[in-house]
Structure formats: structure tokens, C-alpha cells
Design a protein around this motif. Structure first.
Motif, PDB file in Angstrom:
ATOM      1  N   ALA A  79      -4.318  44.057  45.143  1.00  0.00           N
ATOM      2  CA  ALA A  79      -4.757  45.513  45.072  1.00  0.00           C
ATOM      3  C   ALA A  79      -4.863  46.237  43.835  1.00  0.00           C
ATOM      4  N   ASN A  80      -3.958  45.959  42.814  1.00  0.00           N
ATOM      5  CA  ASN A  80      -4.380  46.026  41.444  1.00  0.00           C
ATOM      6  C   ASN A  80      -3.230  45.679  40.122  1.00  0.00           C
ATOM      7  N   TYR A  81      -3.447  46.183  39.743  1.00  0.00           N
ATOM      8  CA  TYR A  81      -3.309  45.182  38.182  1.00  0.00           C
ATOM      9  C   TYR A  81      -1.831  44.996  37.702  1.00  0.00           C
ATOM     10  N   ALA A  82      -0.374  45.990  38.610  1.00  0.00           N
ATOM     11  CA  ALA A  82       1.274  45.688  39.042  1.00  0.00           C
ATOM     12  C   ALA A  82       0.698  44.072  39.290  1.00  0.00           C
ATOM     13  N   ASP A  83       0.213  44.044  40.979  1.00  0.00           N
ATOM     14  CA  ASP A  83       0.412  43.117  41.725  1.00  0.00           C
ATOM     15  C   ASP A  83      -0.020  41.504  40.789  1.00  0.00           C
ATOM     16  N   ALA A  84      -1.721  42.055  39.979  1.00  0.00           N
ATOM     17  CA  ALA A  84      -2.312  41.161  39.456  1.00  0.00           C
ATOM     18  C   ALA A  84      -1.402  40.441  38.320  1.00  0.00           C
ATOM     19  N   GLN A  85      -0.599  40.916  37.532  1.00  0.00           N
ATOM     20  CA  GLN A  85       0.950  41.004  36.627  1.00  0.00           C
ATOM     21  C   GLN A  85       1.740  40.010  37.038  1.00  0.00           C
ATOM     22  N   GLU A  86       1.705  40.469  38.356  1.00  0.00           N
ATOM     23  CA  GLU A  86       3.220  39.624  39.089  1.00  0.00           C
ATOM     24  C   GLU A  86       2.618  38.270  39.967  1.00  0.00           C
ATOM     25  N   LEU A  87       1.638  38.133  40.061  1.00  0.00           N
ATOM     26  CA  LEU A  87       1.405  36.969  40.337  1.00  0.00           C
ATOM     27  C   LEU A  87       1.021  35.925  39.342  1.00  0.00           C
ATOM     28  N   ALA A  88       0.530  35.998  38.180  1.00  0.00           N
ATOM     29  CA  ALA A  88       0.741  35.556  36.901  1.00  0.00           C
ATOM     30  C   ALA A  88       1.793  35.262  36.399  1.00  0.00           C
ATOM     31  N   ALA A  89       3.094  35.948  36.657  1.00  0.00           N
ATOM     32  CA  ALA A  89       4.112  35.722  36.383  1.00  0.00           C
ATOM     33  C   ALA A  89       5.022  34.756  37.339  1.00  0.00           C
ATOM     34  N   LEU A  90       4.603  34.856  38.796  1.00  0.00           N
ATOM     35  CA  LEU A  90       4.931  33.400  39.747  1.00  0.00           C
ATOM     36  C   LEU A  90       3.970  32.761  39.636  1.00  0.00           C
ATOM     37  N   ARG A  91       2.896  32.179  39.117  1.00  0.00           N
ATOM     38  CA  ARG A  91       2.568  31.084  38.959  1.00  0.00           C
ATOM     39  C   ARG A  91       3.081  30.435  37.501  1.00  0.00           C
ATOM     40  N   SER A  92       3.709  31.442  36.377  1.00  0.00           N
ATOM     41  CA  SER A  92       4.193  30.654  35.408  1.00  0.00           C
ATOM     42  C   SER A  92       5.794  30.194  36.073  1.00  0.00           C
ATOM     43  N   LEU A  93       6.576  30.467  37.110  1.00  0.00           N
ATOM     44  CA  LEU A  93       7.452  30.224  37.468  1.00  0.00           C
ATOM     45  C   LEU A  93       7.472  29.352  38.459  1.00  0.00           C
ATOM     46  N   SER A  94       6.318  29.499  39.048  1.00  0.00           N
ATOM     47  CA  SER A  94       5.959  28.166  40.307  1.00  0.00           C
ATOM     48  C   SER A  94       5.747  26.207  39.013  1.00  0.00           C
ATOM     49  N   ALA A  95       5.279  26.892  38.219  1.00  0.00           N
ATOM     50  CA  ALA A  95       4.859  25.561  37.411  1.00  0.00           C
ATOM     51  C   ALA A  95       6.140  25.172  36.859  1.00  0.00           C
ATOM     52  N   SER A  96       6.972  25.880  36.993  1.00  0.00           N
ATOM     53  CA  SER A  96       8.422  25.562  35.976  1.00  0.00           C
ATOM     54  C   SER A  96       9.179  25.034  36.503  1.00  0.00           C
ATOM     55  N   ILE A  97       9.782  25.598  38.557  1.00  0.00           N
ATOM     56  CA  ILE A  97       9.835  25.183  39.355  1.00  0.00           C
ATOM     57  C   ILE A  97       9.069  22.891  39.726  1.00  0.00           C
ATOM     58  N   GLY A  98       8.193  23.507  39.536  1.00  0.00           N
ATOM     59  CA  GLY A  98       7.613  21.801  40.113  1.00  0.00           C
ATOM     60  C   GLY A  98       7.343  20.792  39.017  1.00  0.00           C
ATOM     61  N   ARG A  99       8.368  20.892  38.026  1.00  0.00           N
ATOM     62  CA  ARG A  99       8.510  20.519  37.058  1.00  0.00           C
ATOM     63  C   ARG A  99       9.327  20.041  37.121  1.00  0.00           C
ATOM     64  N   ASP A 100      10.361  20.921  37.678  1.00  0.00           N
ATOM     65  CA  ASP A 100      12.233  20.356  38.150  1.00  0.00           C
ATOM     66  C   ASP A 100      12.281  19.841  39.226  1.00  0.00           C
ATOM     67  N   PRO A 101      12.843  18.133  38.635  1.00  0.00           N
ATOM     68  CA  PRO A 101      12.616  17.290  39.901  1.00  0.00           C
ATOM     69  C   PRO A 101      13.962  17.798  40.633  1.00  0.00           C
ATOM     70  N   HIS A 102      14.525  18.450  40.326  1.00  0.00           N
ATOM     71  CA  HIS A 102      15.557  18.488  41.202  1.00  0.00           C
ATOM     72  C   HIS A 102      15.338  19.838  41.633  1.00  0.00           C
ATOM     73  N   LEU A 103      13.965  21.036  42.218  1.00  0.00           N
ATOM     74  CA  LEU A 103      14.122  21.976  42.740  1.00  0.00           C
ATOM     75  C   LEU A 103      12.808  21.811  43.372  1.00  0.00           C
ATOM     76  N   THR A 104      12.424  20.810  43.623  1.00  0.00           N
ATOM     77  CA  THR A 104      10.926  20.425  44.051  1.00  0.00           C
ATOM     78  C   THR A 104      10.579  18.965  43.810  1.00  0.00           C
ATOM     79  N   GLN A 105      10.300  18.515  44.471  1.00  0.00           N
ATOM     80  CA  GLN A 105       9.276  17.238  44.564  1.00  0.00           C
ATOM     81  C   GLN A 105       7.822  17.222  45.075  1.00  0.00           C
TER      82      GLN A 105
END
Length: 347
Positions: free
Chosen positions: A2-28
Motif C-alpha cells: 500500500a505504501n512505503y511504510a508498509d513495505a518497510q514493515e514487511l521487510a522488517a517482518l521477513r527479517s524477524l521471521s527468518a530469525s524466529i525460524g532459525r530458533d528450534p525453541h520457537l518454531t520447527q
């Protein structure tokens, strides 16, 4: 977006998602999912994809929020197939949204994180879960949701328990949901809640690799990918809990119903003869675990998850196992057969 701010948040979410995904105590494996609401669109992790790949691959699918919520409110079976609400013009990889898309749509906050945190699950399988959580999350806005199959049944269960101000859900026999208006806020809440729910695992001895290797022989079985997976068989209490049945959905999806525990004196051949099949995993009490040679990466991840979860459960606690009917509906469910297909293909 929708806008630049949303795009920035989605980029931040992807980064956080990757971090969560690398932690077997958070997700598998392909478990867990994250989302961001941008205007009328919900961007959510695709079914069968792994959060750890969120930066390397395009795993987010756009979904139309309003019609999906209407379907949930009307108890329309279409809500159980969120792919019907995907915005195909933006879905370049033609991926299916997560079966838990309805969970994310129901939460009013912009950012939603759903994880299969082992500390949370270890509490969520106990019959006294609600009382235990209440002591740990005193003063916070949370809701407890009794077990329902992921998809429309779970969405209906959440709708019954959701109230204004709630920004976290404890899903019985399943996991944790946290929500906030920003990615940073959601991450901070996730860290706070998982810290409050954390409890140390029981210590266990090392696996008997020599004995396990001797059992392998020419059976086609192998050692698990993670040495931590052996704890489910080495620790007497964990082995007892595992032998009781299935504790959460992803175990059923990736490993089958319950756990197969070798009896005294049994080798791999005798176990497979008794089961009339070759189990994905076999627990040899006091020794460790063997995995079938063709077991997927998801199966390895879930065998470790079983060890991590059961090591944290109170040994005196009464456990709530999935019923035979709940096991069957997971095994014969189209959405999970699709996820398994992707998993077997190495997605």
C-alpha cells in the motif's frame, strides 16, 4: 504494498521471521507463521514454507481480509481453504496461504506472530495449563483457547475467547500467538512472553551411539539430524510421555500418530514387524532415537521438538493427548496433505 511504510514493515517482518525460524525453541520445520496487515490486505507466510527462509525466498502471500472474515463469521467452510481468498495478481509464486490465516485475520493488530514455542507447548499440553499460565502472565492481556483443529475450527474457538485488549493467545496443545501494531512491538512482546513461560529442561545422559549404530545395521534407518532428539528416548519421563500418544498437531503431520517405543529386547526388524510398517522414528529407551532413512527434514525437526517439549513438562502433570478422532482429522486433512507434499519435495 500500500505504501512505503508498509513495505518497510514487511521487510522488517521477513527479517524477524527468518530469525524466529532459525530458533528450534520457537518454531520447527514448516510450523509457525507470521503476518502483516496493510490496508485491506493480509500478507502471511505460505503453507509448507519455512520461516527460516523468509529472507532467501518470497514466502509471503497476500490475502483479502474482509471476505475471509465474513466467511469465518458465517461459519462458511470456504474459510477452511484460505487459498480461495488469496489475491492472485500479487501472488506471483501461486503459493497457498497458511491454513492458520484465519487466526491472523481475527487478531485486530497489524502484526501477528504464531510460534510453536517449546516452553509454551510444554505448558499447553498439561491439563492445568490455564492455571499455570495465569500465574506466569498475571497482569497481561491473554486468552486461553481450548484445542481445535487448525483452520476454521480453531478460528471459531478464538472468536469465542477473544475480547478487547487481548494481544496474546495460548492455544491448547498447539502454541502461542502474540500481536502488536508494529514488528518491533510484536518482537518485544514475543521475547517478554516466552521469557515468562520459560522453564528449564531436565538434564539427560548422552545417547549410546555405539548401540544405536549396531541397531541400524542394514535396516535403512539412521541417526537423527539433531543430537538433542535422542533425549525423548533417554529420559525415562520423556519416553513415558511420548508413549502416551500425540501431544500437538505437527507431531501427527510429520511423525504420525503417537510415538513408537521399542520394547525390551526388540531391534528395528522386530519393531517394524510388530507395527506392520516402518515407523518414521523409533525410540529405544535409554539409548536414543533412530529415524527412517527417508524421513524428511520436517520429521527430524519434530522429533527434536518432542524431546524439547517433553523435557520441560512437569513430571507429575496430567497430560491432554489428542484423541483418536483428532489424530484422524489431521492425517486425512487436505491442507496438511498439501503441506506434506511440499515438505517431501524439499520446500
Amino acid at each position: 504494498m500500500a505504501n512505503y511504510a508498509d513495505a518497510q514493515e514487511l521487510a522488517a517482518l521477513r527479517s524477524l521471521s527468518a530469525s524466529i525460524g532459525r530458533d528450534p525453541h520457537l518454531t520447527q520445520a514448516a510450523g509457525g507463521n507470521t503476518s502483516l496487515k496493510a490496508g485491506d490486505t493480509l500478507w502471511i507466510k505460505a503453507s509448507g514454507t519455512w520461516l527460516k527462509n523468509a529472507l532467501a525466498e518470497d514466502i509471503m502471500v497476500p490475502v483479502a481480509i474482509a471476505p475471509l472474515l465474513r466467511a469465518v463469521q458465517q461459519r462458511d467452510p470456504a474459510a477452511d481453504k484460505p487459498q480461495g481468498f488469496a489475491i492472485e495478481a500479487l501472488n506471483t509464486r501461486r503459493l497457498r496461504p497458511s491454513i492458520e490465516t484465519t487466526v491472523h485475520a481475527l487478531m485486530p493488530q497489524r502484526v501477528v506472530l504464531h510460534v510453536h514455542c517449546v516452553d509454551t507447548i510444554s505448558l499447553a499440553v498439561q491439563a492445568d495449563c490455564e492455571a499455570q499460565i495465569a500465574k506466569r502472565l498475571d497482569g497481561l492481556e491473554w486468552a486461553y483457547v481450548p484445542y481445535r483443529r487448525p483452520g476454521l475450527p480453531l478460528a471459531q474457538g478464538i472468536a469465542e475467547r477473544l475480547r478487547p485488549g487481548v494481544d496474546m493467545l495460548i492455544l491448547a496443545n498447539h502454541g502461542l500467538v502474540v500481536a502488536a501494531e508494529t514488528v518491533a512491538g510484536a518482537e518485544a512482546l514475543l521475547r517478554r512472553v516466552t521469557g515468562l513461560l520459560a522453564r528449564p529442561p531436565r538434564e539427560v545422559a548422552e545417547p549410546n551411539l555405539a548401540a544405536l549404530t549396531a541397531l541400524i545395521g542394514r535396516t535403512g534407518y539412521r541417526l537423527p539430524a539433531d543430537v538433542e532428539a535422542h533425549a525423548a528416548a533417554i529420559d525415562q519421563e520423556s519416553c513415558r510421555m511420548a508413549s502416551g500418544g500425540s501431544l500437538y498437531p505437527d507431531h501427527v503431520i510429520f511423525l504420525g500418530q503417537g510415538s513408537v517405543v521399542a520394547r525390551p529386547g526388540e531391534d528395528v526388524r522386530r519393531v517394524t514387524e510388530r507395527c506392520d510398517s516402518a515407523p518414521v522414528a523409533i525410540l529405544f529407551p535409554g539409548l536414543g532415537v533412530l529415524m527412517r532413512g527417508d524421513a524428511s527434514g520436517g520429521a527430524d525437526a519434530m522429533q527434536r521438538c518432542l524431546a524439547d517439549v517433553t523435557a520441560r513438562v512437569d513430571v507429575a502433570a496430567k497430560l491432554n493427548y489428542l484423541t483418536a478422532a483428532e489424530n484422524d482429522e489431521l492425517i486425512n486433512w487436505d491442507a496438511e496433505q498439501y503441506r506434506q507434499k511440499l515438505n517431501a519435495a524439499g520446500s
